[in-house]
Enzyme design. Structure first.
Site, PDB file in Angstrom:
ATOM      1  N   ASP A  53       1.052  -1.332  -0.267  1.00 38.05           N
ATOM      2  CA  ASP A  53       0.149  -0.019   0.305  1.00 38.05           C
ATOM      3  C   ASP A  53       0.943   1.241  -0.166  1.00 38.05           C
ATOM      4  O   ASP A  53       0.259   2.313  -0.051  1.00 38.05           O
ATOM      5  CB  ASP A  53      -1.448  -0.410   0.721  1.00 38.05           C
ATOM      6  N   TYR A  97      11.822   3.067  -1.067  1.00 36.88           N
ATOM      7  CA  TYR A  97      11.473   1.890  -1.469  1.00 36.88           C
ATOM      8  C   TYR A  97       9.711   2.101  -1.792  1.00 36.88           C
ATOM      9  O   TYR A  97       9.874   1.310  -2.834  1.00 36.88           O
ATOM     10  CB  TYR A  97      11.172   1.596   0.496  1.00 36.88           C
ATOM     11  N   LYS A 152       9.154  -0.299  -4.890  1.00 35.53           N
ATOM     12  CA  LYS A 152       7.814  -1.457  -5.998  1.00 35.53           C
ATOM     13  C   LYS A 152       6.631  -0.553  -6.755  1.00 35.53           C
ATOM     14  O   LYS A 152       6.938  -1.553  -7.408  1.00 35.53           O
ATOM     15  CB  LYS A 152       7.080  -1.226  -4.530  1.00 35.53           C
TER      16      LYS A 152
HETATM   17  N1  NAD Z   1       6.166  -6.733   6.224  1.00 34.43           N
HETATM   18  C1  NAD Z   1       5.427  -6.037   5.461  1.00 34.43           C
HETATM   19  O1  NAD Z   1       4.669  -5.225   5.993  1.00 34.43           O
HETATM   20  C2  NAD Z   1       4.813  -5.712   3.700  1.00 34.43           C
HETATM   21  C3  NAD Z   1       3.963  -5.508   3.269  1.00 34.43           C
HETATM   22  C4  NAD Z   1       3.087  -5.896   2.271  1.00 34.43           C
HETATM   23  C5  NAD Z   1       4.188  -5.473   1.230  1.00 34.43           C
HETATM   24  N2  NAD Z   1       5.285  -6.383   1.111  1.00 34.43           N
HETATM   25  C6  NAD Z   1       6.167  -6.716   0.822  1.00 34.43           C
HETATM   26  O2  NAD Z   1       6.198  -7.967   0.216  1.00 34.43           O
HETATM   27  C7  NAD Z   1       7.369  -9.318   0.192  1.00 34.43           C
HETATM   28  C8  NAD Z   1       7.713  -9.989   1.395  1.00 34.43           C
HETATM   29  O3  NAD Z   1       8.519  -8.890   2.247  1.00 34.43           O
HETATM   30  P1  NAD Z   1       8.761  -8.924   3.138  1.00 34.43           P
HETATM   31  O4  NAD Z   1       8.575  -8.967   4.276  1.00 34.43           O
HETATM   32  O5  NAD Z   1       8.418 -10.974   3.693  1.00 34.43           O
HETATM   33  O6  NAD Z   1      10.631  -8.852   2.922  1.00 34.43           O
HETATM   34  P2  NAD Z   1      11.485  -9.843   3.526  1.00 34.43           P
HETATM   35  O7  NAD Z   1      12.609  -8.810   3.905  1.00 34.43           O
HETATM   36  O8  NAD Z   1      11.354 -10.541   5.195  1.00 34.43           O
HETATM   37  O9  NAD Z   1      11.518 -10.813   2.293  1.00 34.43           O
HETATM   38  C9  NAD Z   1      12.894 -10.430   0.988  1.00 34.43           C
HETATM   39  C10 NAD Z   1      13.786 -11.732   0.827  1.00 34.43           C
HETATM   40  O10 NAD Z   1      13.622 -11.915  -0.519  1.00 34.43           O
HETATM   41  C11 NAD Z   1      15.365 -12.089  -0.387  1.00 34.43           C
HETATM   42  N3  NAD Z   1      15.512 -11.372  -1.338  1.00 34.43           N
HETATM   43  C12 NAD Z   1      16.247 -10.115  -1.638  1.00 34.43           C
HETATM   44  N4  NAD Z   1      16.602  -9.551  -2.848  1.00 34.43           N
HETATM   45  C13 NAD Z   1      16.607 -10.657  -3.639  1.00 34.43           C
HETATM   46  C14 NAD Z   1      17.164 -10.643  -4.949  1.00 34.43           C
HETATM   47  N5  NAD Z   1      17.632  -9.969  -5.615  1.00 34.43           N
HETATM   48  N6  NAD Z   1      17.072 -12.273  -5.291  1.00 34.43           N
HETATM   49  C15 NAD Z   1      16.588 -13.343  -4.493  1.00 34.43           C
HETATM   50  N7  NAD Z   1      15.890 -13.006  -3.170  1.00 34.43           N
HETATM   51  C16 NAD Z   1      16.112 -11.981  -2.860  1.00 34.43           C
HETATM   52  C17 NAD Z   1      15.559 -12.039   0.530  1.00 34.43           C
HETATM   53  O11 NAD Z   1      16.701 -13.050   1.161  1.00 34.43           O
HETATM   54  C18 NAD Z   1      14.134 -12.370   1.497  1.00 34.43           C
HETATM   55  O12 NAD Z   1      14.004 -13.427   2.254  1.00 34.43           O
HETATM   56  C19 NAD Z   1       8.452  -7.145  -0.780  1.00 34.43           C
HETATM   57  O13 NAD Z   1       7.839  -7.529  -2.491  1.00 34.43           O
HETATM   58  C20 NAD Z   1       7.301  -6.295   0.368  1.00 34.43           C
HETATM   59  O14 NAD Z   1       7.377  -5.144  -0.597  1.00 34.43           O
HETATM   60  C21 NAD Z   1       5.749  -7.109   1.829  1.00 34.43           C
END
Ligand code: NAD
Length: 333
Positions: free
Chosen positions: A130, A154, A158
């Protein structure tokens, strides 16, 4: 349209907070499909998050980078669906070092889309946020028609991924769907997220630092509810569509801190206020009526109860917490 039933799903970022929950959820279902997890294991990717499925014959792990065409091409072999979580996902890090956000979140998404197109995969799902919408005043909610007005490197990166996904639908006719979700919480968290930071500090009787006046509002969603929403969109979503996903649980950051302290029977005097983050969004709130109406999804968990369970999970997993903290300190993005 008939419901899509995947045979082999490539999950990117499946060792992270949300991706690992999705992988565990897919494997725990008694269904025939296979799951390939492609993850670079950056500071936030932790193999322990998927340890319970590591030996399952339907699960394969590949350590590799979504920015590398050959790695992605090989990982995608025989996959009919891609669910793309991998990202750099921490706002503060994007302020001090934005470049990796552009390469991972924009270029990485484009490379995945290209290889998925070349491989002819049937479904590509992009996990967005969001935060691409920017910030809200005291009233109103983000709908799927709200303009993309990201305020941090960031969220801008996205949003770049969002727009690439849209373009691959319009230009190449790919079946791409996108979810834009609010803040998640739950077990196996990313240790630099607000809720695990506050829990860790409270358990250690240290001060709980909040940016500015602590009155920034976030709409919290339990991580498993998010994963169920993604699954519903993968199976039943309309090609090219965006779906907002939110918990309808708006809370001020200071109130989240107070709830954690109350559950742990610690004094509110532990809360402290620190200099605000530049470009800090004031309020996010999601109108998730479309996914509810079109796909029948709605959150199952209520915030206070699931937050208490999250605090208890954190308290019950000191070894995981210590190893996750160590990974963060020793690994760079
Ligand atoms: N955490 C939240 O509250 C939230 C909310 C909405 C959307 N998101 C989205 O959800 C997704 C996951 O978020 P999260 O909180 O689990 O993040 P996170 O940082 O815990 O997980 C990201 C993962 O991506 C891997 N990664 C990073 N760069 C990489 C690359 N170049 N190649 C392969 N793997 C790679 C990392 O090793 C990690 O395991 C993201 O796209 C984020 O934008 C997160």
């Amino acid at each position: 349209m008939a419901e899509f039933a995947p045979k082999k799903i490539l999950v990117t970022g499946g060792c992270g907070f949300i991706g690992s929950r999705y992988v565990r959820m897919l494997i725990s279902r008694d269904q025939a499909f296979e799951v390939v997890n492609l993850d670079l294991l950056t500071y936030s990717g932790n193999p322990e998050n998927v340890a319970e499925v590591a030996d399952n014959p339907r699960y394969t792990f590949i350590e590799g980078d979504i920015r590398d065409h050959e790695t992605v091409w090989k990982a995608m072999a025989e996959c009919d669906a891609v669910v793309h979580f991998a990202a750099e996902a921490q706002v503060d890090k994007s302020i001090t070092g934005p470049e990796v956000f552009a390469t991972t979140n924009v270029l990485g998404t484009q490379i995945l889309l290209d290889e998925a197109r070349a491989a002819g995969v049937d479904r590509f799902h992009y996990v967005s946020t969001d935060e691409v919408y920017g910030t809200l005043g005291q009233k109103g909610k983000f709908t799927e028609a709200s303009p993309l007005l990201p305020n941090s490197p960031y969220s801008a990166s996205k949003a770049g991924g969002d727009l690439l996904c849209r373009s691959y639908v319009e230009t190449f006719g790919m079946h791409v769907t996108t979810t834009r979700c609010s803040n998640n919480y739950g077990s196996y968290p990313r240790m630099d997220n607000l809720i695990p930071v506050l829990i860790g500090k409270a358990l250690a009787d240290e001060s709980l630092p909040l940016y500015g006046d602590g009155k920034q509002v976030r709409d919290w969603l339990y991580v498993e509810d998010h994963c169920n929403a993604i699954d519903a969109v993968l199976r039943k979503g309309t090609p090219g569509d965006v779906y907002n996903v939110g918990g309808n649980e708006e809370r001020k950051n200071v109130d989240v801190a107070k709830l954690i302290l109350k559950h742990l029977e610690k004094p509110e005097s532990l809360i402290s206020f620190v200099e605000d983050r530049p470009g800090h969004d004031r309020r996010y709130a999601i109108d998730a009526s479309k996914i509810k109406k079109d796909l029948g999804w709605q959150p199952a968990q209520k915030f206070e109860k699931a937050l208490e369970e999250t605090v208890e999970w954190y308290r019950d997993h000191p070894e995981w917490v210590a190893s996750a903290k160590q990974r963060m300190e020793t690994k760079v993005a």
